[in-house]
Design an enzyme around this catalytic site. Structure first.
Site, PDB file in Angstrom:
ATOM      1  N   ASP A  43       0.830  -1.200   0.000  1.00  0.00           N
ATOM      2  CA  ASP A  43       0.000   0.000   0.000  1.00  0.00           C
ATOM      3  C   ASP A  43       0.865   1.251   0.000  1.00  0.00           C
ATOM      4  O   ASP A  43       1.964   1.256   0.561  1.00  0.00           O
ATOM      5  CB  ASP A  43      -0.913  -0.020   1.245  1.00  0.00           C
ATOM      6  CG  ASP A  43      -2.118   0.884   1.072  1.00  0.00           C
ATOM      7  OD1 ASP A  43      -2.354   1.376  -0.055  1.00  0.00           O
ATOM      8  OD2 ASP A  43      -2.821   1.116   2.076  1.00  0.00           O
TER       9      ASP A  43
ATOM     10  N   HIS B 142       2.662   3.573  -9.023  1.00  0.00           N
ATOM     11  CA  HIS B 142       2.428   2.163  -9.362  1.00  0.00           C
ATOM     12  C   HIS B 142       3.631   1.574 -10.102  1.00  0.00           C
ATOM     13  O   HIS B 142       4.011   0.433  -9.879  1.00  0.00           O
ATOM     14  CB  HIS B 142       1.161   2.011 -10.205  1.00  0.00           C
ATOM     15  CG  HIS B 142      -0.096   2.362  -9.443  1.00  0.00           C
ATOM     16  ND1 HIS B 142      -0.337   1.901  -8.168  1.00  0.00           N
ATOM     17  CD2 HIS B 142      -1.163   3.128  -9.769  1.00  0.00           C
ATOM     18  CE1 HIS B 142      -1.503   2.371  -7.754  1.00  0.00           C
ATOM     19  NE2 HIS B 142      -2.025   3.126  -8.697  1.00  0.00           N
TER      20      HIS B 142
ATOM     21  N   LEU C  21      11.080 -20.395  -4.181  1.00  0.00           N
ATOM     22  CA  LEU C  21      10.013 -19.594  -3.563  1.00  0.00           C
ATOM     23  C   LEU C  21       8.692 -19.750  -4.323  1.00  0.00           C
ATOM     24  O   LEU C  21       8.679 -19.759  -5.545  1.00  0.00           O
ATOM     25  CB  LEU C  21      10.438 -18.119  -3.606  1.00  0.00           C
ATOM     26  CG  LEU C  21       9.409 -17.072  -3.191  1.00  0.00           C
ATOM     27  CD1 LEU C  21       9.378 -16.944  -1.669  1.00  0.00           C
ATOM     28  CD2 LEU C  21       9.739 -15.712  -3.799  1.00  0.00           C
TER      29      LEU C  21
HETATM   30  C1  IPE Z   1      -1.291   0.170  -3.528  1.00  0.00           C
HETATM   31  O1  IPE Z   1      -1.157   1.535  -3.544  1.00  0.00           O
HETATM   32  C2  IPE Z   1      -1.454  -0.437  -4.908  1.00  0.00           C
HETATM   33  C3  IPE Z   1      -2.827  -0.913  -5.233  1.00  0.00           C
HETATM   34  C4  IPE Z   1      -3.832  -1.002  -4.418  1.00  0.00           C
HETATM   35  C5  IPE Z   1      -3.048  -1.339  -6.614  1.00  0.00           C
HETATM   36  P1  IPE Z   1      -2.428   2.500  -3.554  1.00  0.00           P
HETATM   37  O2  IPE Z   1      -2.819   2.728  -4.963  1.00  0.00           O
HETATM   38  O3  IPE Z   1      -3.488   1.961  -2.664  1.00  0.00           O
HETATM   39  O4  IPE Z   1      -1.793   3.831  -2.949  1.00  0.00           O
HETATM   40  P2  IPE Z   1      -2.473   4.854  -1.933  1.00  0.00           P
HETATM   41  O5  IPE Z   1      -3.090   4.065  -0.812  1.00  0.00           O
HETATM   42  O6  IPE Z   1      -3.480   5.628  -2.690  1.00  0.00           O
HETATM   43  O7  IPE Z   1      -1.319   5.691  -1.469  1.00  0.00           O
HETATM   44 MG    MG Z   2      -4.104   2.292  -0.756  1.00  0.00          MG
END
Ligand code: IPE
Ligand code: MG
Length: 222
Positions: free
Chosen positions: A2, A19, A113
């Site tokens: 996250d 991402h 793994l």
């Molecule tokens: C995690 O990062 C990736 C996915 C859920 C795909 P987020 O996209 O949830 O990032 P934040 O929580 O908005 O910072």
């Molecule tokens: Mg998130």
């Protein structure tokens, strides 16, 4: 995993940059987990609820996934990593599902793994599906209600033949499960770190594993 979006926002960048950087972290952490002797690593890549994000963001994530399936995961294949996916496959595009199935088949014999990727995954949906499978078997007369026990029910989940996790790490400071492995985490140790996923690295993983080693696990006993 996250915090991709917040990592990007902090730098004044679009969420998609977070991402992309997060996908790099996946590579680093998968390698580090293998080196640390971890046998199973499960990553929460996309939840059933994530489908409700903007079409642009969903399409960015699916694009990254496509690329990942073609390149990085292919590399893992050569590194003796066994790849598995858990989640609702019918929600994903057919070409993605085909690539996932191919990777699973090609890496099935690898004994390094096991990398389990939770994609379009929701734990409540998984549990409901398992209940439906059990009910259908009873209805068909192939099983009686008394046959349903913890072991049998576990075998009806996507994680059949993957052991329950010893340790859960959630990045980005949020302290919740967000519909993740609700059944499987019954006796798992939890670790929450404020680090955003793109900044998470091997050193922090090592520190967390060392912290985990100091925990006393009693499983309800004394
Ligand atoms: C995690 O990062 C990736 C996915 C859920 C795909 P987020 O996209 O949830 O990032 P934040 O929580 O908005 O910072
Ligand atoms: Mg998130």
């Amino acid at each position: 995993m996250d915090g991709n979006g917040r990592w990007a926002a902090k730098r004044g960048l679009p969420r998609s940059f977070g991402h992309k950087k997060g996908a790099e972290t996946v590579k680093e952490i998968t390698r580090a987990a293998g080196e640390a002797g971890i046998r199973f690593l499960t990553l929460y890549a996309f939840s059933t609820e994530n489908w409700q994000r903007s079409p642009e963001e969903v399409s960015t994530l699916m694009g990254l996934l496509r690329q990942y399936l073609k390149t990085d995961l292919q590399e893992l294949r050569k590194n003796n990593v066994r790849i598995r996916f858990i989640g609702e496959r019918d929600m994903l595009d057919a070409d993605i599902v085909a690539a996932m199935e191919k990777l699973e088949a090609e890496t099935a014999v690898n004994d390094g793994l096991t990398l389990c990727i939770a994609l379009s995954y929701g734990s409540r949906q998984e549990i409901v599906n398992a209940a439906k499978k059990a009910a259908a078997l009873v209805q068909k007369g192939d099983m009686s209600v008394e046959d349903i026990d913890v072991k049998l029910f576990s075998d009806m989940l996507y994680t059949k033949d993957i052991p329950d996790p010893d340790l859960l790490i959630r990045t980005s400071g949020e302290q919740r499960l967000s519909n993740y492995l609700l059944w499987q985490l019954a006796y798992t140790e939890f670790y929450f770190t404020p680090t955003f996923w793109p900044d998470f690295n091997k050193n922090e993983l090592t520190d967390i594993i060392n912290d985990f080693k100091t925990r006393e696990r009693r499983y309800g006993k004394v």
